[in-house]
Design a protein around this motif. Structure first.
Motif, mmCIF file in Angstrom:
data_model
loop_
_atom_site.group_PDB
_atom_site.id
_atom_site.type_symbol
_atom_site.label_atom_id
_atom_site.label_comp_id
_atom_site.label_asym_id
_atom_site.label_seq_id
_atom_site.Cartn_x
_atom_site.Cartn_y
_atom_site.Cartn_z
ATOM 1 N N ARG A 135 4.525 3.197 5.894
ATOM 2 C CA ARG A 135 5.100 1.849 5.850
ATOM 3 C C ARG A 135 6.176 1.650 6.922
ATOM 4 N NH1 ARG A 135 8.816 -0.313 0.822
ATOM 5 N NH2 ARG A 135 9.362 -2.346 1.690
ATOM 6 N N PHE A 136 7.082 2.638 7.067
ATOM 7 C CA PHE A 136 8.227 2.453 7.954
ATOM 8 C C PHE A 136 8.012 3.009 9.355
ATOM 9 C CE2 PHE A 136 10.268 2.352 3.714
ATOM 10 C CZ PHE A 136 10.854 1.093 3.817
ATOM 11 N N ASP A 137 7.081 3.945 9.487
ATOM 12 C CA ASP A 137 6.726 4.499 10.793
ATOM 13 C C ASP A 137 7.966 5.027 11.514
ATOM 14 O OD1 ASP A 137 4.946 5.231 12.756
ATOM 15 O OD2 ASP A 137 4.921 3.282 13.718
ATOM 16 N N THR A 138 8.208 4.599 12.743
ATOM 17 C CA THR A 138 9.311 5.142 13.544
ATOM 18 C C THR A 138 10.665 4.508 13.215
ATOM 19 O OG1 THR A 138 8.844 3.537 15.306
ATOM 20 C CG2 THR A 138 7.766 5.686 15.460
ATOM 21 N N LEU A 159 2.768 -1.265 -4.345
ATOM 22 C CA LEU A 159 1.899 -2.377 -3.977
ATOM 23 C C LEU A 159 2.526 -3.250 -2.890
ATOM 24 C CD1 LEU A 159 0.400 -3.442 -7.421
ATOM 25 C CD2 LEU A 159 -0.696 -2.161 -5.582
ATOM 26 N N ASN A 160 3.845 -3.354 -2.892
ATOM 27 C CA ASN A 160 4.516 -4.099 -1.824
ATOM 28 C C ASN A 160 4.277 -3.450 -0.469
ATOM 29 O OD1 ASN A 160 5.585 -6.177 -3.343
ATOM 30 N ND2 ASN A 160 7.475 -5.087 -3.813
ATOM 31 N N SER A 161 4.226 -2.118 -0.463
ATOM 32 C CA SER A 161 3.936 -1.403 0.782
ATOM 33 C C SER A 161 2.552 -1.771 1.307
ATOM 34 C CB SER A 161 4.020 0.107 0.553
ATOM 35 O OG SER A 161 5.291 0.491 0.117
ATOM 36 N N LEU A 162 1.577 -1.791 0.410
ATOM 37 C CA LEU A 162 0.213 -2.134 0.799
ATOM 38 C C LEU A 162 0.136 -3.584 1.266
ATOM 39 C CD1 LEU A 162 -2.820 -1.583 0.994
ATOM 40 C CD2 LEU A 162 -2.996 -2.131 -1.444
ATOM 41 N N TYR A 163 0.807 -4.477 0.557
ATOM 42 C CA TYR A 163 0.772 -5.905 0.890
ATOM 43 C C TYR A 163 1.259 -6.166 2.317
ATOM 44 C CZ TYR A 163 1.861 -10.909 0.619
ATOM 45 O OH TYR A 163 1.940 -12.249 0.854
ATOM 46 N N SER A 164 2.352 -5.520 2.693
ATOM 47 C CA SER A 164 2.900 -5.738 4.031
ATOM 48 C C SER A 164 1.940 -5.250 5.111
ATOM 49 C CB SER A 164 4.257 -5.034 4.169
ATOM 50 O OG SER A 164 4.116 -3.636 4.024
ATOM 51 N N LYS A 165 1.220 -4.159 4.822
ATOM 52 C CA LYS A 165 0.266 -3.630 5.800
ATOM 53 C C LYS A 165 -0.955 -4.542 5.920
ATOM 54 C CE LYS A 165 2.081 0.221 7.351
ATOM 55 N NZ LYS A 165 2.305 0.463 8.787
ATOM 56 N N ILE A 166 -1.426 -5.076 4.800
ATOM 57 C CA ILE A 166 -2.592 -5.958 4.829
ATOM 58 C C ILE A 166 -2.276 -7.227 5.615
ATOM 59 C CG2 ILE A 166 -4.088 -7.411 3.409
ATOM 60 C CD1 ILE A 166 -4.019 -5.245 1.288
ATOM 61 N N LEU A 167 -1.053 -7.751 5.426
ATOM 62 C CA LEU A 167 -0.652 -8.960 6.150
ATOM 63 C C LEU A 167 -0.697 -8.747 7.655
ATOM 64 C CD1 LEU A 167 2.352 -10.426 4.105
ATOM 65 C CD2 LEU A 167 0.032 -11.334 4.300
ATOM 66 N N ILE A 193 -3.619 3.890 2.920
ATOM 67 C CA ILE A 193 -2.644 3.557 1.885
ATOM 68 C C ILE A 193 -3.338 3.349 0.544
ATOM 69 C CG2 ILE A 193 -1.017 1.795 1.121
ATOM 70 C CD1 ILE A 193 -0.157 1.441 3.986
ATOM 71 N N VAL A 194 -4.492 2.663 0.555
ATOM 72 C CA VAL A 194 -5.229 2.456 -0.688
ATOM 73 C C VAL A 194 -5.613 3.798 -1.317
ATOM 74 C CG1 VAL A 194 -7.391 1.590 -1.678
ATOM 75 C CG2 VAL A 194 -6.113 0.181 -0.063
ATOM 76 N N LEU A 195 -6.058 4.748 -0.495
ATOM 77 C CA LEU A 195 -6.433 6.070 -0.996
ATOM 78 C C LEU A 195 -5.227 6.789 -1.584
ATOM 79 C CD1 LEU A 195 -8.614 8.227 -1.300
ATOM 80 C CD2 LEU A 195 -8.044 9.042 0.994
ATOM 81 N N ARG A 196 -4.091 6.715 -0.908
ATOM 82 C CA ARG A 196 -2.874 7.372 -1.397
ATOM 83 C C ARG A 196 -2.386 6.724 -2.684
ATOM 84 N NH1 ARG A 196 -0.550 10.877 2.303
ATOM 85 N NH2 ARG A 196 -1.464 10.797 4.389
ATOM 86 N N ILE A 197 -2.457 5.396 -2.755
ATOM 87 C CA ILE A 197 -2.079 4.700 -3.979
ATOM 88 C C ILE A 197 -2.964 5.139 -5.135
ATOM 89 C CG2 ILE A 197 -2.051 2.448 -5.117
ATOM 90 C CD1 ILE A 197 -1.108 1.226 -2.516
ATOM 91 N N SER A 198 -4.249 5.281 -4.862
ATOM 92 C CA SER A 198 -5.177 5.741 -5.902
ATOM 93 C C SER A 198 -4.772 7.104 -6.433
ATOM 94 C CB SER A 198 -6.604 5.794 -5.330
ATOM 95 O OG SER A 198 -7.504 6.328 -6.276
#
Length: 217
Positions: free
Chosen positions: A97-100, A41-49, A58-63
């Motif tokens: 989340r971390f990309d490059t 959820l922290n991963s999703l939170y940082s992306k939403i911000l 990310i939501v689909l993968r979390i599901s």
């Protein structure tokens, strides 16, 4: 009557020990699940911000990850194929989340069919590698190799460490995940596993060798 009574008492003791073992394993699994959930959820939170376009993916993968963990967390074993698919999904989520910022090498060797494994034994080590690999310049690397040979599963994970990071290998110092999996290995794979953890100056290395279960059992 004496022998019958002794046999009956022995059966009661074995039943109690078995129930105690299952209760402890259930407790360990339940400890791990919220730990994993918070990280995801922290991963999703940082992306939403940051209003990232990756948020929907990310939501689909979390599901998918939660569906797997909710239904399989209390199973005694799952197929090795499903476990590896789960790891791949988790890694894909972290790469979003971390990309490059992070260089990843992930490889699977050997025939992974017809084997089963206790769920969530490998993931805590991968979680830790993501948690500790990045330095203050947001650069790091992770190498993951999974090999199946002669009924043995060998997982090797190595990650970079920041120059100012001091890793502690002692029991309990790596958070709830690794302490949890160590205890589960002791209970479920006595004398059928070898766990090696090495803290080098610039990297952290984990090797887990596990005697596999026949997937038909």
């Amino acid at each position: 009557r004496l022998f019958y009574h002794l046999a009956e008492e022995k059966n009661k003791v074995q039943t109690i020990l078995s129930e105690k073992l299952q209760a402890e394993l259930s407790s360990l699994r339940n400890q791990f699940h919220p730990h994993f959930l918070f990280n995801v959820l922290n991963s999703l939170y940082s992306k939403i911000l940051s209003k990232s376009d990756d948020s929907a993916d990310i939501v689909l993968r979390i599901s998918d990850l939660l569906r797997f963990s909710i239904y399989d967390v209390n199973n005694k074993s799952i197929s090795l194929q499903n476990e590896i698919d789960y790891l791949k999904n988790y890694i894909s989520l972290q790469q979003l989340r971390f990309d490059t910022q992070l260089q990843l090498s992930f490889s699977v060797y050997g025939n992974i069919e017809n084997y089963s494994i206790e769920p969530f034994l490998v993931l805590p080590f991968i979680e830790n590698s993501y948690k500790y690999c990045l330095d203050e310049n947001n650069e790091g690397w992770i190498t993951i190799a999974i090999t199946v040979k002669d009924d043995w599963l060998v997982v090797k994970i190595e990650n970079s460490l920041p120059d100012n990071f001091i890793a502690k290998v002692q029991e309990g110092s790596n958070g709830i995940g690794i302490g949890n999996v160590k205890r589960r290995l002791e209970l479920l794979y006595p004398e059928k596993h070898i766990l090696t953890i090495k803290n080098e100056n610039s990297s952290f290395f984990v090797s887990l060798k596990l005697k596999m279960k026949d997937g038909n059992n």
